[in-house]
Design an enzyme around this catalytic site. Structure first.
Site, PDB file in Angstrom:
ATOM      1  CD  GLU A 178      -2.920   3.493  -5.158  1.00  0.00           C
ATOM      2  OE1 GLU A 178      -4.031   2.937  -5.359  1.00  0.00           O
ATOM      3  OE2 GLU A 178      -1.935   2.892  -4.717  1.00  0.00           O
ATOM      4  NE  ARG A 200      -4.301  -1.355   0.323  1.00  0.00           N
ATOM      5  CZ  ARG A 200      -4.481  -2.385  -0.516  1.00  0.00           C
ATOM      6  NH1 ARG A 200      -3.583  -2.666  -1.432  1.00  0.00           N
ATOM      7  NH2 ARG A 200      -5.565  -3.120  -0.444  1.00  0.00           N
ATOM      8  CG  HIS A 245      -3.510  -0.462  -6.590  1.00  0.00           C
ATOM      9  ND1 HIS A 245      -3.844   0.173  -5.441  1.00  0.00           N
ATOM     10  CD2 HIS A 245      -3.635  -1.789  -6.313  1.00  0.00           C
ATOM     11  CE1 HIS A 245      -4.162  -0.709  -4.501  1.00  0.00           C
ATOM     12  NE2 HIS A 245      -4.038  -1.919  -5.025  1.00  0.00           N
TER      13      HIS A 245
HETATM   14  P1  NAP Z   1      -1.030 -11.650   4.849  1.00  0.00           P
HETATM   15  O1  NAP Z   1      -0.973 -13.087   4.470  1.00  0.00           O
HETATM   16  O2  NAP Z   1      -1.901 -11.214   5.952  1.00  0.00           O
HETATM   17  O3  NAP Z   1       0.494 -11.184   5.157  1.00  0.00           O
HETATM   18  C1  NAP Z   1       0.826  -9.963   5.731  1.00  0.00           C
HETATM   19  C2  NAP Z   1       2.268 -10.024   6.219  1.00  0.00           C
HETATM   20  O4  NAP Z   1       2.643  -8.725   6.676  1.00  0.00           O
HETATM   21  C3  NAP Z   1       2.487 -10.993   7.383  1.00  0.00           C
HETATM   22  O5  NAP Z   1       3.694 -11.673   7.200  1.00  0.00           O
HETATM   23  C4  NAP Z   1       2.592 -10.072   8.599  1.00  0.00           C
HETATM   24  O6  NAP Z   1       3.384 -10.679   9.594  1.00  0.00           O
HETATM   25  C5  NAP Z   1       3.274  -8.858   7.966  1.00  0.00           C
HETATM   26  N1  NAP Z   1       3.086  -7.622   8.723  1.00  0.00           N
HETATM   27  C6  NAP Z   1       1.925  -7.091   9.198  1.00  0.00           C
HETATM   28  N2  NAP Z   1       2.173  -5.950   9.866  1.00  0.00           N
HETATM   29  C7  NAP Z   1       3.517  -5.773   9.807  1.00  0.00           C
HETATM   30  C8  NAP Z   1       4.398  -4.785  10.345  1.00  0.00           C
HETATM   31  N3  NAP Z   1       3.937  -3.747  11.058  1.00  0.00           N
HETATM   32  N4  NAP Z   1       5.726  -4.921  10.095  1.00  0.00           N
HETATM   33  C9  NAP Z   1       6.207  -5.954   9.375  1.00  0.00           C
HETATM   34  N5  NAP Z   1       5.421  -6.921   8.856  1.00  0.00           N
HETATM   35  C10 NAP Z   1       4.102  -6.834   9.081  1.00  0.00           C
HETATM   36  O7  NAP Z   1      -1.427 -10.775   3.604  1.00  0.00           O
HETATM   37  P2  NAP Z   1      -1.184 -11.045   2.051  1.00  0.00           P
HETATM   38  O8  NAP Z   1      -2.287 -11.837   1.475  1.00  0.00           O
HETATM   39  O9  NAP Z   1       0.220 -11.507   1.861  1.00  0.00           O
HETATM   40  O10 NAP Z   1      -1.362  -9.531   1.493  1.00  0.00           O
HETATM   41  C11 NAP Z   1      -0.516  -8.516   1.958  1.00  0.00           C
HETATM   42  C12 NAP Z   1      -0.956  -7.152   1.487  1.00  0.00           C
HETATM   43  O11 NAP Z   1      -0.626  -6.974   0.108  1.00  0.00           O
HETATM   44  C13 NAP Z   1      -2.447  -6.836   1.520  1.00  0.00           C
HETATM   45  O12 NAP Z   1      -2.916  -6.537   2.820  1.00  0.00           O
HETATM   46  C14 NAP Z   1      -2.539  -5.648   0.585  1.00  0.00           C
HETATM   47  O13 NAP Z   1      -2.325  -4.437   1.305  1.00  0.00           O
HETATM   48  C15 NAP Z   1      -1.371  -5.872  -0.376  1.00  0.00           C
HETATM   49  N6  NAP Z   1      -1.870  -6.187  -1.735  1.00  0.00           N
HETATM   50  C16 NAP Z   1      -1.618  -5.316  -2.740  1.00  0.00           C
HETATM   51  C17 NAP Z   1      -2.093  -5.599  -4.019  1.00  0.00           C
HETATM   52  C18 NAP Z   1      -1.817  -4.683  -5.173  1.00  0.00           C
HETATM   53  O14 NAP Z   1      -2.636  -4.633  -6.074  1.00  0.00           O
HETATM   54  N7  NAP Z   1      -0.702  -3.993  -5.199  1.00  0.00           N
HETATM   55  C19 NAP Z   1      -2.835  -6.757  -4.260  1.00  0.00           C
HETATM   56  C20 NAP Z   1      -3.071  -7.604  -3.197  1.00  0.00           C
HETATM   57  C21 NAP Z   1      -2.572  -7.327  -1.932  1.00  0.00           C
HETATM   58  P3  NAP Z   1       3.187 -10.319  11.152  1.00  0.00           P
HETATM   59  O15 NAP Z   1       1.719 -10.399  11.428  1.00  0.00           O
HETATM   60  O16 NAP Z   1       3.999 -11.333  11.864  1.00  0.00           O
HETATM   61  O17 NAP Z   1       3.745  -8.959  11.311  1.00  0.00           O
HETATM   62  C1  8YV Z   2      -6.981  -4.711  -6.031  1.00  0.00           C
HETATM   63  C2  8YV Z   2      -5.698  -4.907  -3.772  1.00  0.00           C
HETATM   64  O1  8YV Z   2      -6.335  -3.900  -6.966  1.00  0.00           O
HETATM   65  O2  8YV Z   2      -6.299  -7.048  -3.015  1.00  0.00           O
HETATM   66  C3  8YV Z   2      -5.922  -5.911  -2.710  1.00  0.00           C
HETATM   67  O3  8YV Z   2      -5.696  -5.588  -1.543  1.00  0.00           O
HETATM   68  O4  8YV Z   2      -5.255  -3.828  -3.529  1.00  0.00           O
HETATM   69  C4  8YV Z   2      -5.931  -5.276  -5.183  1.00  0.00           C
HETATM   70  O5  8YV Z   2      -6.040  -6.621  -5.408  1.00  0.00           O
HETATM   71  C5  8YV Z   2      -8.169  -4.014  -5.543  1.00  0.00           C
HETATM   72  O6  8YV Z   2      -8.787  -4.459  -4.411  1.00  0.00           O
HETATM   73  C6  8YV Z   2      -9.185  -3.888  -6.672  1.00  0.00           C
HETATM   74  O7  8YV Z   2      -9.473  -2.619  -6.807  1.00  0.00           O
END
Ligand code: NAP
Ligand code: 8YV
Length: 317
Positions: free
Chosen positions: A264, A235, A282
């Protein structure tokens, strides 16, 4: 048109993917983003709204939840739900759902693609050939990825998937999280600054929200150093964007590849015009296959709720 009273009424709070909107419209009475600039209309329909359809970028603050007295469920089209006041929802017994797992591969793929793009300067090389600059001489040399050191800030579903891909490139993997993963053989660092000091590529993949705001600050960027690259697919809020701009302008880091931004779709000119950045809008989960799966899951959660069935992927209390 007559309103079908047998259909639950839902409020859509994001510009959702059209095929998902089609599915919602076939099953619910859909009010599309009326809360944004129509206080009178939202006040008029508020008592009927039983569900919210949001996405990862949506804001569902406590005030909106409070205004919707009949609200029963919030479904997020995305795994991240940092814009939703989950505490306020749960306090009213309103479940929140998201779309974990189905997008993990795509986000990990884009994370690696951004890493490769910034290191090997693929967008810059493409521009170079298109501008016919090749006839004047070769492109300057780039940074080798295979065998380099990757640092992951976050080692959850997506972080793990990125780590597996990086292993395929012969990279060493280290990470930081709040809790050390006892099952992981990767090297653990207690914070992002300590991790940044030891790696060539620092890739951020944590949730957004208050717990991670500005986690990647000036000190972390300075620890990453002039040879280090930052990649953010988490994010925009996780990186202090002003500190990043300053670091880029003063060559304190080698480059940055970013899929997410503080405000964004607005991206500061200082980043847009910089030579050593790769920027994407994104789009990490933006493939036909994954958006279909996300839509099915986000819709499935709403459908399960209104059919009295267990939710498919509720956010934990
Ligand atoms: P997840 O399985 O919940 O993993 C989150 C990781 O972050 C865990 O390892 C957690 O470990 C760590 N974490 C949480 N708070 C932290 C902190 N303060 N310092 C360091 N590490 C921390 O989630 P995921 O499915 O991998 O998804 C992660 C994130 O990716 C989503 O929440 C979203 O914001 C982002 N994302 C972005 C896109 C995009 O389009 N760019 C798409 C999908 C997801 P601990 O709990 O041990 O800290
Ligand atoms: C998407 C995301 O772009 O899953 C998330 O957390 O940021 C992305 O997969 C979004 O939710 C769709 O607009």
């Amino acid at each position: 048109m007559e309103k079908d009273l047998s259909k639950p009424e839902i409020l859509v709070v994001a510009n959702l993917w059209p095929p998902y909107m089609d599915a919602l419209r076939a099953t619910f009475v859909v009010h599309d983003r009326v809360h944004v600039n129509d206080a009178e209309r939202i006040a008029a329909i508020a008592p009927q709204i039983r569900g919210i359809a949001a996405n990862g970028e949506s804001k569902v603050p406590a005030e909106l939840i409070k205004q919707l007295a009949a609200l029963e469920v919030i479904s997020v089209f995305g795994v991240g739900y940092d814009g939703v006041d989950v505490g306020a929802a749960h306090a009213r017994g309103i479940p929140v759902t998201n779309t974990p797992d189905v997008l993990t591969d795509d986000v990990a793929d884009l994370g690696m693609a951004l890493l490769l793009s910034i290191a090997r300067r693929i967008p810059q090389a493409d521009k170079f050939v298109r501008a016919n600059s090749w006839v004047k001489g070769p492109l300057p040399l780039t940074r080798k990825v295979s065998g380099a050191r990757l640092g992951l800030v976050g080692l959850g579903r997506i972080g793990q998937a990125i780590a597996s891909r990086a292993e395929g490139f012969g990279m060493s993997v280290a990470y930081t999280t709040r809790h050390k993963k006892s099952e992981s053989s990767y090297t653990y660092y207690p914070n992002a600054q300590a991790l940044a000091r030891e790696v060539d590529f620092l890739l951020v993949i944590t949730p957004g929200g208050a717990g991670t705001r500005g986690l990647i600050n000036a000190d972390v960027l300075s620890a990453l150093g002039p040879e280090g690259f930052l990649i953010n697919v988490a994010r925009g809020s996780v990186v202090d964007q002003s500190a990043l701009v300053h670091a880029m302008q003063h060559n304190l880091i080698a480059g940055a590849a970013l899929d997410v931004f503080e405000d964004e779709p607005n991206v500061p000119e200082a980043l847009r015009l910089h030579e050593n950045v790769v920027l994407t809008p994104h789009m990490a989960s933006g493939t036909w296959e994954t958006r279909r799966a996300m839509a099915d899951l986000a819709f499935g959660n709403l459908q399960a709720h209104f059919s009295g069935l267990p939710l498919l992927t509720p956010v934990a209390k």
